[in-house]
Design a protein around this motif. Structure first.
Motif, mmCIF file in Angstrom:
data_model
loop_
_atom_site.group_PDB
_atom_site.id
_atom_site.type_symbol
_atom_site.label_atom_id
_atom_site.label_comp_id
_atom_site.label_asym_id
_atom_site.label_seq_id
_atom_site.Cartn_x
_atom_site.Cartn_y
_atom_site.Cartn_z
ATOM 1 N N GLN A 90 0.798 -1.269 0.016
ATOM 2 C CA GLN A 90 -0.084 0.033 0.001
ATOM 3 C C GLN A 90 0.854 1.320 0.018
ATOM 4 O OE1 GLN A 90 -3.173 -0.766 -0.175
ATOM 5 N NE2 GLN A 90 -3.936 -1.786 1.739
ATOM 6 N N LYS A 91 2.069 1.435 0.475
ATOM 7 C CA LYS A 91 2.661 2.406 0.577
ATOM 8 C C LYS A 91 4.087 2.370 -0.196
ATOM 9 C CE LYS A 91 3.952 3.253 5.280
ATOM 10 N NZ LYS A 91 4.094 2.734 6.553
ATOM 11 N N ASP A 92 4.659 1.488 -0.411
ATOM 12 C CA ASP A 92 5.890 1.497 -1.184
ATOM 13 C C ASP A 92 5.545 1.533 -2.482
ATOM 14 O OD1 ASP A 92 7.428 -0.809 1.272
ATOM 15 O OD2 ASP A 92 7.906 1.230 0.765
ATOM 16 N N LYS A 93 6.589 1.869 -3.489
ATOM 17 C CA LYS A 93 6.388 2.031 -4.829
ATOM 18 C C LYS A 93 5.788 0.874 -5.573
ATOM 19 C CE LYS A 93 10.175 4.406 -5.834
ATOM 20 N NZ LYS A 93 11.032 5.453 -6.285
ATOM 21 N N ARG A 94 5.364 0.940 -6.548
ATOM 22 C CA ARG A 94 4.716 -0.220 -7.435
ATOM 23 C C ARG A 94 5.874 -1.091 -7.791
ATOM 24 N NH1 ARG A 94 -0.565 -0.937 -10.139
ATOM 25 N NH2 ARG A 94 -1.241 1.226 -9.579
ATOM 26 N N SER A 96 6.559 -3.463 -10.656
ATOM 27 C CA SER A 96 5.945 -4.069 -11.887
ATOM 28 C C SER A 96 6.700 -3.703 -12.953
ATOM 29 C CB SER A 96 4.479 -3.728 -11.835
ATOM 30 O OG SER A 96 4.345 -2.782 -13.081
ATOM 31 N N GLY A 97 6.767 -4.384 -13.997
ATOM 32 C CA GLY A 97 7.558 -4.008 -15.298
ATOM 33 C C GLY A 97 7.792 -5.466 -16.025
ATOM 34 N N GLN A 204 4.793 -8.657 -11.930
ATOM 35 C CA GLN A 204 3.816 -7.487 -11.320
ATOM 36 C C GLN A 204 3.498 -8.237 -10.064
ATOM 37 O OE1 GLN A 204 -0.564 -5.536 -11.626
ATOM 38 N NE2 GLN A 204 0.478 -6.279 -13.609
ATOM 39 N N LYS A 206 0.879 -7.784 -7.007
ATOM 40 C CA LYS A 206 -0.467 -7.399 -6.743
ATOM 41 C C LYS A 206 -0.563 -7.164 -5.161
ATOM 42 C CE LYS A 206 -1.915 -8.564 -10.992
ATOM 43 N NZ LYS A 206 -3.019 -8.706 -12.136
ATOM 44 N N LYS A 207 -1.528 -7.462 -4.576
ATOM 45 C CA LYS A 207 -1.726 -6.839 -3.211
ATOM 46 C C LYS A 207 -1.028 -7.739 -2.094
ATOM 47 C CE LYS A 207 -4.836 -3.844 -4.340
ATOM 48 N NZ LYS A 207 -5.030 -2.597 -4.141
ATOM 49 N N LEU A 239 15.648 -3.208 -8.088
ATOM 50 C CA LEU A 239 14.390 -2.100 -8.092
ATOM 51 C C LEU A 239 13.904 -1.848 -6.716
ATOM 52 C CD1 LEU A 239 12.413 -3.676 -11.067
ATOM 53 C CD2 LEU A 239 13.696 -1.419 -10.894
ATOM 54 N N LEU A 240 14.470 -3.041 -5.687
ATOM 55 C CA LEU A 240 13.795 -2.932 -4.347
ATOM 56 C C LEU A 240 14.758 -2.043 -3.471
ATOM 57 C CD1 LEU A 240 13.101 -6.936 -3.909
ATOM 58 C CD2 LEU A 240 11.565 -5.037 -4.029
ATOM 59 N N LYS A 241 14.102 -1.135 -2.770
ATOM 60 C CA LYS A 241 14.761 -0.169 -2.142
ATOM 61 C C LYS A 241 15.932 -0.669 -0.851
ATOM 62 C CE LYS A 241 11.322 0.771 1.450
ATOM 63 N NZ LYS A 241 10.531 2.129 1.929
ATOM 64 N N TYR B 38 4.209 7.468 5.238
ATOM 65 C CA TYR B 38 5.282 8.276 4.348
ATOM 66 C C TYR B 38 4.622 9.535 3.671
ATOM 67 C CZ TYR B 38 7.121 3.341 3.334
ATOM 68 O OH TYR B 38 7.703 2.075 3.578
ATOM 69 N N PHE B 40 3.577 11.093 0.414
ATOM 70 C CA PHE B 40 3.488 10.582 -0.847
ATOM 71 C C PHE B 40 3.916 11.758 -1.869
ATOM 72 C CE2 PHE B 40 2.663 6.484 -0.141
ATOM 73 C CZ PHE B 40 1.512 6.123 0.363
ATOM 74 N N THR B 80 -5.406 4.550 0.388
ATOM 75 C CA THR B 80 -4.264 5.174 -0.370
ATOM 76 C C THR B 80 -4.800 6.383 -1.210
ATOM 77 O OG1 THR B 80 -3.115 3.215 -0.253
ATOM 78 C CG2 THR B 80 -2.191 4.936 -1.287
ATOM 79 N N THR B 213 6.572 -1.061 -21.178
ATOM 80 C CA THR B 213 6.483 -1.514 -19.862
ATOM 81 C C THR B 213 5.853 -0.771 -19.031
ATOM 82 O OG1 THR B 213 8.030 -2.299 -18.034
ATOM 83 C CG2 THR B 213 8.752 -0.457 -19.187
ATOM 84 N N SER B 214 5.585 -1.154 -17.865
ATOM 85 C CA SER B 214 4.655 -0.374 -16.852
ATOM 86 C C SER B 214 5.121 0.961 -16.576
ATOM 87 C CB SER B 214 4.678 -1.226 -15.630
ATOM 88 O OG SER B 214 3.980 -0.702 -14.500
ATOM 89 N N ILE B 234 10.137 0.345 -13.823
ATOM 90 C CA ILE B 234 11.503 -0.226 -13.764
ATOM 91 C C ILE B 234 12.774 0.904 -13.948
ATOM 92 C CG2 ILE B 234 10.875 -2.536 -14.409
ATOM 93 C CD1 ILE B 234 11.925 -1.946 -17.459
ATOM 94 N N ARG B 255 19.394 4.691 -14.933
ATOM 95 C CA ARG B 255 19.805 4.847 -13.603
ATOM 96 C C ARG B 255 21.493 4.997 -13.868
ATOM 97 N NH1 ARG B 255 17.352 0.490 -9.756
ATOM 98 N NH2 ARG B 255 17.238 -0.880 -11.763
ATOM 99 N N ASN B 289 18.785 5.736 -2.329
ATOM 100 C CA ASN B 289 17.757 4.946 -1.027
ATOM 101 C C ASN B 289 18.238 5.546 0.243
ATOM 102 O OD1 ASN B 289 16.377 3.184 -2.772
ATOM 103 N ND2 ASN B 289 18.165 1.522 -2.682
ATOM 104 N N ARG B 321 9.807 10.762 -2.509
ATOM 105 C CA ARG B 321 8.749 10.606 -3.267
ATOM 106 C C ARG B 321 8.394 11.699 -3.943
ATOM 107 N NH1 ARG B 321 6.606 5.301 -1.681
ATOM 108 N NH2 ARG B 321 4.751 5.907 -3.112
ATOM 109 N N GLU B 346 9.684 8.831 2.159
ATOM 110 C CA GLU B 346 9.197 7.797 2.820
ATOM 111 C C GLU B 346 9.785 7.975 4.656
ATOM 112 O OE1 GLU B 346 10.029 4.164 1.126
ATOM 113 O OE2 GLU B 346 8.882 4.736 -0.645
#
Lengths: 263, 386
Positions: A90-94, A96-97, A204, A206-207, A239-241, B38, B40, B80, B213-214, B234, B255, B289, B321, B346
C-alpha cells in the motif's frame, strides 16, 4: 566463502541485452566481463548477489530431473517465485514491469509482423507471419475479426508507418487483448526484435508479497536457465529499496513440479 | 516575511563538476507524523500560500510553504491517496484528491472539509485524475478503465474500458488542446483520446504509443507542450513527441547513465522530471535509497544524461517520493522567499531547501539554469522558526 571466487566482475549491458547489470560468472564457462567504473562497482557490491550458484545449479538439476521422471504432455515452464519482506504494497512504490532475459524462455511464442513493404519482404524471408496495411484494412475495423487476429498470435510487431494507423484501422481491439504491437524501425534487425520480444517477460506484484516470473522452460539447457535466473534476480533486487533485505525467499519450480528453495 | 533574491554565485564551488552550480542548503525539516507514515506527494496552491501533502495515513495535511507551519488536515479517504492537485476549475481554495477507495474528492482548504465527491464504482480504485482546461470534464484513471464525469453536475459521462488492460496510472488533459486526453498504464501503453462529444473507445482513440513496460509517471514539456517525458516502474526514462507519436529518446539504462555522470552517488530510482518554463530543457530528478536527490539534465537529442546540476543532500533518510520546486511558478513570486522547493519522502519528512547563506547545515548545489531571479528587497530579520 564466496561462491563467486575471489574476484568480482560487472558488465554493462551489451547491445542485445540492454536492461541489466550482471554479476559473477558461471563456473564452467567463465565469461570475460569488463568492469565499468568506480561508481558501478560500488553499487554492485552493495547489491551483490546472495544467490549461491551451487545451490542454484542443484535446484535446476533437481527440477529438470523431476520433470523428466513424470513427463507431461507439454513443455513445462520454469518459474521463479519470489517472496518479499519489509515491503508494504500500500505504501511502497509499485513493483511491476518487464525484464529481457538472455535466453528465450518461450521459443514457441507466435509473433506476427504488421509491416510496410520492406518489413513484409524481410518477414517472408525469415518465415515470420505477417500482414500488410491492405490486409489490415480488409478487417474493416470489425471487432470479431480483430479479436480473432489477436488470439492467433502472442505478440505483434509493427513498422513505424503502420503502427500509427492501427487505432484508425483496427480500433482498440489489440489494446483490449493486451497485444498492442511493439515498434520495429528499419535501423534494427527484424530477427533481433523478434528474439527480444520472445525473451521479455513481465512481472507484477499485486496486493500480496509473493510473485512469480517465468524464467525458462524444461527444454532449455541448465546453463541457460541458470543465467536467466541470475539476471532476473539481480534486476528485480535492484528495483527494491532495501535490495536483498527485501527478499524473504526464492523458489524455483516447474509448472507441475515441486518447488526447490534457492534463497 | 520579506522577499529575498536567490543569489547566483559566480564563484567556484568547492566540490562539483559543474562550474555554474549554486549553493543550496536545508532550511527546514518538518516531521509530518510520529509513526512510520510516508509523504507521498506535495502540491502547492498557485499563489504558494499553502501546500497540501498526502500521507500514507490516507489523509492530506496542509502546511505553509513559507514558514512550514501546520495549517490543518483533510480526513476522509479510506484508502491510499494516489494523487492530489490544486489545479481545478473552481476557486483556488479547492484541493482535489483521488484514492484507492474509488473516489475523487474536493476539499475546501480553508475549512478542511470535504465539499464534494464522485465515486468510480464498487471495488474500483482511482490512481490519477485531470480536469480539462475549460473545467467541465473530469477524467479519472482507474483499474483498466478511464472514467469521465461532467463536473458541472457531477454526472458520469463515459467509460473507456477497451484501451487498457491494467491500472491506468496517469490521465492528463493535454495542455493547449481543446479536449485531448492522454492516459498511461501499467500495461505499457500511452493512449490519446479526443474527449469531445459522446466519447467511446472505438471512435475516439486517436493514437497509441507502446512504451513496452509499466508506466509510472508522464508529463508535458517543451515550447508548445509537444513533448512528453515518461518514467516507468523499472526506472527507465523515455522522451516522446506525442503529436507524431514518435519516441525521441529511450534511456533503458537511465539509472546507470545518471550514476555514471554523478561523482558521488549511485542513482537507485527516479522521483520526477522537471522542465523549465517556456523552452525544451528537461531534467530528471534521481534519488538514492538513503535520501539524496539530484537534478540531472537530460539531453534527449544526443541521448545523454549529464552531471547533476543540483544535489540536495542531508535532508532525507529514505526514499524521496515528491519534489515541489518553486521555480515552477511562472515569472517567480515574491512570496517564494528564495526557496528552491520542498521535498517529501518515506521518512515522513518534509524538507525545505534554499540558498545556504542562511543555513550552514548541509551542502547542496544548483546551476543557474534552474534559478529564477527575483526582485531584490532588503532583509532585516533572520529567519525565526518560532
Amino acid at each position: 566463502m564466496n561462491s563467486f571466487g575471489s574476484s568480482y566482475f560487472m558488465v554493462r549491458a551489451s547491445n542485445a541485452l540492454n536492461r541489466y547489470v550482471l554479476m559473477g560468472f558461471y563456473r564452467e564457462q567463465p565469461q570475460i566481463l569488463i568492469p565499468s567504473g568506480a561508481s558501478s562497482v560500488q553499487a554492485s557490491r552493495e547489491s551483490m548477489s546472495k544467490l549461491q550458484s551451487d545451490v542454484l545449479r542443484e535446484a535446476i538439476s533437481g527440477i529438470l530431473s523431476d520433470s523428466k521422471e513424470k513427463q507431461r504432455k507439454f513443455t513445462e515452464t520454469v518459474e521463479l517465485q519470489i517472496g518479499l519482506k519489509n515491503y508494504d504494497p500500500q505504501k511502497d512504490k509499485r513493483f511491476s514491469g518487464s525484464v529481457k532475459l538472455p535466453h528465450i524462455p518461450r521459443p514457441k511464442m507466435r509473433v506476427c509482423m504488421l509491416g510496410d513493404a520492406q518489413h513484409v519482404e524481410e518477414a517472408e524471408k525469415m518465415g515470420l507471419d505477417y500482414m500488410d496495411v491492405e490486409g489490415l484494412k480488409k478487417l474493416n475495423k470489425n471487432k470479431k475479426l480483430v479479436k480473432k487476429l489477436a488470439k492467433k498470435y502472442h505478440a505483434f510487431l509493427a513498422s513505424e508507418a503502420v503502427i500509427k494507423q492501427i487505432p484508425r484501422l483496427l480500433g482498440p481491439g489489440l489494446n483490449k487483448a493486451g497485444k498492442f504491437p511493439t515498434l520495429v524501425t528499419h535501423q534494427e534487425s527484424l530477427e533481433a526484435k523478434v528474439n527480444e520480444t520472445k525473451a521479455t517477460v513481465k512481472f507484477q506484484l499485486k496486493k500480496v508479497l509473493c510473485m512469480g516470473v517465468a524464467v525458462g522452460n524444461c527444454s532449455m539447457e541448465e546453463k541457460q536457465i541458470f543465467q536467466n535466473v541470475q539476471l532476473s534476480v539481480n534486476f528485480l533486487v535492484s528495483l527494491l529499496k532495501k535490495n536483498w533485505q527485501n527478499v524473504r525467499c526464492l523458489y524455483l519450480k516447474t509448472t507441475m513440479g515441486k518447488p526447490y528453495r534457492i534463497f | 516575511m520579506e522577499a529575498t533574491e536567490m543569489e547566483v554565485e559566480e564563484g567556484q564551488p568547492a566540490h562539483s563538476s559543474s562550474k555554474s552550480s549554486k549553493r543550496f542548503g536545508l532550511r527546514n525539516s518538518i516531521q509530518t507524523n510520529f509513526g512510520d507514515d510516508y509523504v507521498f506527494q506535495i502540491s502547492a496552491k498557485e499563489d504558494w500560500t499553502a501546500m497540501a501533502v498526502s500521507l500514507s495515513t490516507n489523509a492530506v495535511k496542509l502546511y505553509s510553504p513559507a514558514t512550514g507551519q501546520y495549517l490543518g488536515e483533510c480526513k476522509g479517504h479510506t484508502a491510499t491517496v494516489n494523487h492530489i492537485s490544486f489545479l481545478g476549475p473552481m476557486t483556488p481554495h479547492l484541493l482535489h484528491s483521488c484514492s484507492s477507495d474509488g473516489t475523487i474528492r474536493a476539499w475546501d482548504t480553508r475549512t478542511f472539509q470535504q465539499v464534494s465527491s464522485v465515486h468510480a464504482g464498487p471495488s474500483q480504485e482511482v490512481f490519477s485524475f485531470s480536469f480539462c482546461g475549460s473545467g467541465d470534464l473530469l477524467a479519472g484513471g482507474c483499474k483498466s478503465q478511464i472514467l469521465l464525469w461532467d463536473w458541472r453536475n457531477m454526472k458520469p459521462m463515459a467509460c473507456l474500458a477497451e484501451c487498457h488492460v491494467e491500472d491506468v496510472t496517469q490521465v492528463h488533459f493535454i495542455p493547449g488542446t481543446q479536449k485531448k486526453l492522454l492516459s498511461a498504464s501499467v500495461d505499457g501503453l500511452i493512449c490519446i483520446f479526443d474527449a469531445t462529444g459522446d466519447v467511446n473507445d472505438d471512435d475516439h482513440l486517436e493514437s497509441v504509443m507502446n512504451v513496452g513496460t509499466s508506466i509510472g509517471k508522464v508529463g508535458f514539456f517543451g515550447l508548445k507542450n509537444q513533448k512528453l517525458w515518461c518514467l516507468t516502474h523499472i526506472e527507465t526514462l523515455s522522451v516522446w513527441d506525442w503529436k507524431d507519436a514518435n519516441v525521441e529518446a529511450d534511456f533503458q539504462e537511465a539509472r546507470s547513465f545518471a550514476s555514471d555522470s554523478s561523482t558521488q552517488d549511485h542513482v537507485d530510482y527516479f522521483v520526477d522530471c522537471h522542465c523549465s518554463n517556456g523552452d525544451n530543457r528537461l531534467w530528471v530528478v534521481g534519488g538514492t535509497n538513503l535520501g539524496t536527490i539530484g537534478y540531472f539534465p537530460v539531453n534527449y537529442s544526443d541521448k545523454v544524461i549529464g552531471s547533476p546540476e543540483a544535489i540536495l543532500r542531508g535532508g532525507h533518510t529514505g526514499v524521496v517520493r515528491s519534489v515541489l520546486p518553486s521555480s515552477n511558478i511562472l515569472g517567480g513570486h515574491p512570496q517564494n522567499h528564495g526557496i528552491f522547493g520542498w521535498t517529501g519522502g518515506e521518512d515522513g519528512r518534509l524538507c525545505c531547501w534554499w540558498s545556504d547563506e542562511i543555513s550552514d547545515l548541509s551542502r547542496a548545489w544548483m546551476s543557474s539554469a534552474l534559478a529564477v531571479r527575483l526582485p531584490r528587497t532588503h532583509r532585516n530579520t533572520r529567519y525565526q522558526p518560532y
